[in-house]
Design a protein around this motif. Structure first.
Motif, PDB file in Angstrom:
ATOM      1  N   SER A   1     -25.484  14.924  22.745  1.00 24.50           N
ATOM      2  CA  SER A   1     -24.555  15.104  22.014  1.00 24.50           C
ATOM      3  C   SER A   1     -25.166  15.635  20.261  1.00 24.50           C
ATOM      4  CB  SER A   1     -24.023  14.159  21.411  1.00 24.50           C
ATOM      5  OG  SER A   1     -22.776  14.249  20.485  1.00 24.50           O
TER       6      SER A   1
ATOM      7  N   THR B   1     -13.820  14.682  14.677  1.00 22.83           N
ATOM      8  CA  THR B   1     -14.945  15.038  15.187  1.00 22.83           C
ATOM      9  C   THR B   1     -16.722  15.950  13.599  1.00 22.83           C
ATOM     10  OG1 THR B   1     -14.058  16.452  16.716  1.00 22.83           O
ATOM     11  CG2 THR B   1     -15.901  17.894  15.757  1.00 22.83           C
TER      12      THR B   1
ATOM     13  N   ARG C   1     -17.912  13.151  12.688  1.00 21.98           N
ATOM     14  CA  ARG C   1     -19.580  13.317  14.292  1.00 21.98           C
ATOM     15  C   ARG C   1     -20.603  13.750  13.749  1.00 21.98           C
ATOM     16  NH1 ARG C   1     -17.827  15.017  18.672  1.00 21.98           N
ATOM     17  NH2 ARG C   1     -19.867  17.056  18.296  1.00 21.98           N
ATOM     18  N   LYS C   2     -20.425  15.108  13.346  1.00 18.80           N
ATOM     19  CA  LYS C   2     -21.653  16.151  13.429  1.00 18.80           C
ATOM     20  C   LYS C   2     -21.807  15.935  12.372  1.00 18.80           C
ATOM     21  CE  LYS C   2     -19.054  19.985  16.144  1.00 18.80           C
ATOM     22  NZ  LYS C   2     -19.969  20.041  16.800  1.00 18.80           N
TER      23      LYS C   2
ATOM     24  N   ASP D   1     -24.573  19.069  18.037  1.00 19.69           N
ATOM     25  CA  ASP D   1     -24.710  19.546  17.094  1.00 19.69           C
ATOM     26  C   ASP D   1     -25.548  20.070  15.696  1.00 19.69           C
ATOM     27  OD1 ASP D   1     -22.239  18.565  17.529  1.00 19.69           O
ATOM     28  OD2 ASP D   1     -22.624  16.541  16.982  1.00 19.69           O
TER      29      ASP D   1
ATOM     30  N   ARG E   1     -11.458  22.341  13.791  1.00 18.29           N
ATOM     31  CA  ARG E   1     -11.752  21.142  13.857  1.00 18.29           C
ATOM     32  C   ARG E   1     -11.551  19.964  13.224  1.00 18.29           C
ATOM     33  NH1 ARG E   1     -17.030  22.002  17.283  1.00 18.29           N
ATOM     34  NH2 ARG E   1     -16.586  23.719  18.237  1.00 18.29           N
TER      35      ARG E   1
END
Length: 319
Positions: free
Chosen positions: A29, A74, A77-78, A33, A70
């Motif tokens: 993940s 999201t 999180r990135k 990213d 997005r």
């Protein structure tokens, strides 16, 4: 991965793998990213070196993510992945200060965790063909949730549902659960969570008996040498995708909630404990949370439950 950034990213991923001991799923993940961010920099700004990356460039990337529709969750999180990456670059002496110091992330509207009602979870574990009551109190025939499944799929599927609901473990913890982590003597499971942290989760005598019976059937099918607890007909480790489909199949028959994932069962486990008066710290330990902040969200569901009880039971509750 663009050649300019690859050494930085690989060193960071190795740090996550060997020092932080993150799971492969989490590392992937982070990698995705970072690759997305650096690909954007290369396409829009000719790929500046890491020390030349500014807050403005990061805000530009965030704006592009917003244009792609997005969600705030999201994007946050990135940005969190970038924050960890640049913090590592500071430790390595690549940069003096993180460009994210002045970057403000979008606000996330707080939503209560989705969970399955107790009566609906009870319906999951009813035997096919047993009667149930509908909303009017009239008995109707129970839908056979397991229709079309092989006998082994039924065996594994129902047990997976029971373990997820009775322990609140993450789907990654479940698929990697090994037979040796089942402690029948103390009626508990040893779970390896995030960062390879171990925790013990007690289970009922009834569930432990089901687990023992299941392992005995594995031996009869000559699958006893497979170290993973949950396996398919071919003796292969059950994967996350299969567990997700199983959970969706079972929950679709008993509830109308929109989300029907293994994580919903984790929410359900915690919410039902809280609704029955469980101590918040105890729930935190059972879930494997590193801080109480992540667990406290379940107190909101408890408050909503109390409001419902008050409105129904108190003479002035509905006024």
């Amino acid at each position: 991965m663009l050649a300019l950034y690859e050494p930085y990213v690989q060193e960071f991923l190795n740090y996550l793998r060997f020092e932080k001991r993150y799971s492969q799923h989490t590392i992937l993940s982070y990698q995705n990213d970072l690759e997305q961010f650096f690909t954007y920099l290369a396409a829009e700004f000719d790929g500046p070196d890491v020390p030349q990356i500014t807050a403005g460039l990061i805000r530009s990337w965030m704006a592009s993510l917003k244009e792609e529709k997005r969600t705030a969750k999201t994007i946050n999180r990135k940005v969190s992945a970038l924050r960890s990456f640049f913090r590592r670059q500071m430790i390595n002496g690549v940069i003096a200060q993180s460009p994210l110091t002045t970057v403000i992330t979008p606000k996330i509207s707080k939503r209560l965790p989705v969970f399955v009602a107790e009566k609906d979870m009870a319906a999951v574990f009813k035997k096919p063909g047993s009667p149930k009551e509908d909303a009017t109190g009239v008995e109707e025939e129970e839908v056979d949730i397991e229709k079309g499944m092989t006998e082994w799929e039924k065996e594994v599927g129902k047990l997976i549902m029971a373990v997820l609901y009775n322990t609140g473990m993450r789907v990654s913890e479940l698929v990697n659960l090994k037979e040796r982590q089942v402690d029948a003597h103390y009626s508990q499971l040893k779970v390896v969570g995030k960062g390879n942290k171990e925790r013990l989760i007690p289970v009922s005598a009834g569930l432990m008996k089901e687990l023992q019976d299941y392992m005995a059937k594995k031996r009869l099918k000559s699958l006893s040498e497979v170290e993973f607890l949950f396996v398919n007909d071919a003796g292969k480790q059950v994967n996350r995708g299969r567990v997700g489909r199983l959970v969706k199949k079972y929950l679709t028959e008993v509830t109308t909630i929109e989300k029907k994932s293994p994580h919903v069962l984790r929410h359900t486990f915690a919410t039902h404990l809280m609704n029955h008066g469980a101590d918040l710290n105890a729930v935190k330990e059972l879930l494997g949370h590193s801080s109480l902040a992540a667990t406290q969200v379940y107190t909101h569901n408890t408050i909503e439950k109390l409001k419902e009880v008050y409105q129904k039971a108190h003479p002035k509750g509905g006024g």
